[in-house]
Design an enzyme around this catalytic site. Sequence first.
Site, PDB file in Angstrom:
ATOM      1  N   ASN A   1       0.996  -1.219  -0.020  1.00  0.00           N
ATOM      2  CA  ASN A   1       0.007  -0.038   0.038  1.00  0.00           C
ATOM      3  C   ASN A   1       0.808   1.237  -0.185  1.00  0.00           C
ATOM      4  OD1 ASN A   1      -1.775   2.025   0.305  1.00  0.00           O
ATOM      5  ND2 ASN A   1      -2.485   1.503   2.492  1.00  0.00           N
TER       6      ASN A   1
ATOM      7  N   LYS B   1      -0.079   4.154  -0.443  1.00  0.00           N
ATOM      8  CA  LYS B   1      -0.547   5.376   0.174  1.00  0.00           C
ATOM      9  C   LYS B   1      -0.536   6.673  -0.747  1.00  0.00           C
ATOM     10  CE  LYS B   1      -0.064   3.385   4.626  1.00  0.00           C
ATOM     11  NZ  LYS B   1      -0.121   3.457   6.070  1.00  0.00           N
TER      12      LYS B   1
ATOM     13  N   HIS C   1      -9.628   1.115   4.558  1.00  0.00           N
ATOM     14  CA  HIS C   1      -8.577   1.281   5.013  1.00  0.00           C
ATOM     15  C   HIS C   1      -8.752   2.087   6.238  1.00  0.00           C
ATOM     16  CE1 HIS C   1      -4.339   2.493   6.026  1.00  0.00           C
ATOM     17  NE2 HIS C   1      -3.958   1.368   5.401  1.00  0.00           N
TER      18      HIS C   1
ATOM     19  N   GLU D   1      -7.075   4.570   7.422  1.00  0.00           N
ATOM     20  CA  GLU D   1      -6.681   5.930   7.326  1.00  0.00           C
ATOM     21  C   GLU D   1      -8.004   6.907   6.452  1.00  0.00           C
ATOM     22  OE1 GLU D   1      -3.099   5.530   5.306  1.00  0.00           O
ATOM     23  OE2 GLU D   1      -2.210   4.995   7.166  1.00  0.00           O
TER      24      GLU D   1
ATOM     25  N   GLU E   1      -6.226  -5.318   9.910  1.00  0.00           N
ATOM     26  CA  GLU E   1      -5.124  -4.470  10.206  1.00  0.00           C
ATOM     27  C   GLU E   1      -5.586  -3.479  11.395  1.00  0.00           C
ATOM     28  OE1 GLU E   1      -3.115  -3.089   6.390  1.00  0.00           O
ATOM     29  OE2 GLU E   1      -4.668  -1.569   6.798  1.00  0.00           O
TER      30      GLU E   1
ATOM     31  N   GLY F   1       1.767   1.845  10.837  1.00  0.00           N
ATOM     32  CA  GLY F   1       2.649   2.894  10.626  1.00  0.00           C
ATOM     33  C   GLY F   1       3.386   3.251  11.830  1.00  0.00           C
TER      34      GLY F   1
ATOM     35  N   SER G   1       2.440  -2.804  10.244  1.00  0.00           N
ATOM     36  CA  SER G   1       4.026  -2.619  10.628  1.00  0.00           C
ATOM     37  C   SER G   1       4.683  -4.047  10.148  1.00  0.00           C
ATOM     38  CB  SER G   1       4.378  -2.338  11.672  1.00  0.00           C
ATOM     39  OG  SER G   1       3.985  -1.037  12.179  1.00  0.00           O
TER      40      SER G   1
HETATM   41  C1  PEP Z   1      -1.024  -0.049   5.915  1.00  0.00           C
HETATM   42  O1  PEP Z   1      -1.240   1.223   5.648  1.00  0.00           O
HETATM   43  O2  PEP Z   1      -2.147  -0.743   5.239  1.00  0.00           O
HETATM   44  C2  PEP Z   1      -0.306  -0.612   6.711  1.00  0.00           C
HETATM   45  C3  PEP Z   1      -0.148  -1.705   7.097  1.00  0.00           C
HETATM   46  O3  PEP Z   1       0.942   0.151   6.867  1.00  0.00           O
HETATM   47  P1  PEP Z   1       2.402  -0.218   7.712  1.00  0.00           P
HETATM   48  O4  PEP Z   1       2.681  -1.334   7.025  1.00  0.00           O
HETATM   49  O5  PEP Z   1       3.273   0.930   7.582  1.00  0.00           O
HETATM   50  O6  PEP Z   1       1.928  -0.336   9.125  1.00  0.00           O
END
Ligand code: PEP
Length: 260
Positions: free
Chosen positions: A10, A12, A100, A102, A173, A179, A219
Site C-alpha cells: 500500500n 498510500k 483502510h 486512514e 489491520e 505505521g 508494521s
Molecule cells: C497499511 O497502511 O495498510 C499498513 C499496514 O501500513 P504499515 O505497514 O506501514 O504499518
Amino acid sequence: MTRKKFLAGNWKMQKNRAEASEFFQSFTRILGNLSDVTRVVDIAFGVPATLFDVSVKCAMGSGVKILAQNVHFEKQGAFTGELSAGMLVDASLAGSIIGHSERRQYFAENDEAVGKKWNALALAGLLPVVCVGETKAEREHGKTNDIVTTQFEAALSQVSTEAKGKEFVVAYEPVWAIGTGLTATPEQAEDVHKMIRGLLAKHFGKERAEVTRILYGGSMNAANCAELLQKPNIDGGLVGGASLKPEDFSKMVQAAQNFH
Ligand code: PEP
C-alpha cells in the site's frame, strides 16, 4: 488446505512516476522473472491514481496486480474527485483496497460505504481488499472481536447476492499497528484471523471460508513476516512502509515463497 500467500503493498500518497518505474525495475531485478514468482505468491500494489498507468505498464505480463486505494460505489455522476469501479477497469486495474483505517479516520468512510464499494468492485469484476481492524482503546477494552465482526457484517449487509459470489480478500489491520512499528504478535493476529475465518464460514459456508485469503496489516516487514505468515490463518500481508523499498518488499515476497 494451503491458500496461496498474497502480499499487497500500500503505497498510500507516495512516489512519483519516475520513482514507481525505478521501483518496478529494481523489484524485477531482485526477484527475477516475476511471472514465475506470481505463480506461487500473489503480489499486488495499491498505488495513487497518478501511478495507475505507469504501474500497469511496468507490471504487464508479470501477474502482479495493480490496485487502487479507494473507489466510489456509484457508476458515474457528480462526485468531484472520485473514481468509479468502471474507471478502474478502464485503467486496467485488478481491484482496490477499501475501508483502510486512514480513510475511515480522515475521510469518514463508514461500514455502509465500505459495503457499497465492495459490491461495486465485485460487480465490475474487480478484487475488493476489505480492511477491518480495531483501535488501541478498543483492544484494551477487550472489544477487538466485536468491532471486527461489526465492521465486516455491516459492510457485508450492503453486498448483493451476485457480488457475494465473487472473490474478495479481507485485510485485518489493527489500527494501533499501522505505521507505528508496533506489530501484533503472530498469536494476537492469528486469534483474530481465526475469528474472521469463522465469520466467513458463517456467511459464506465452510468451503468459501477455506479458500478466502485473510491478510494481516500493521508494521509487517522483512524481519517479522515469516513468523506471521507461518500461522495457519494468516494468508499474507497488506504492507505500507515496507512496500516502498524494493529491497524490503522483495525479501517479504521471498519469505512468502517458502510457504508454497
Ligand atoms: C497499511 O497502511 O495498510 C499498513 C499496514 O501500513 P504499515 O505497514 O506501514 O504499518
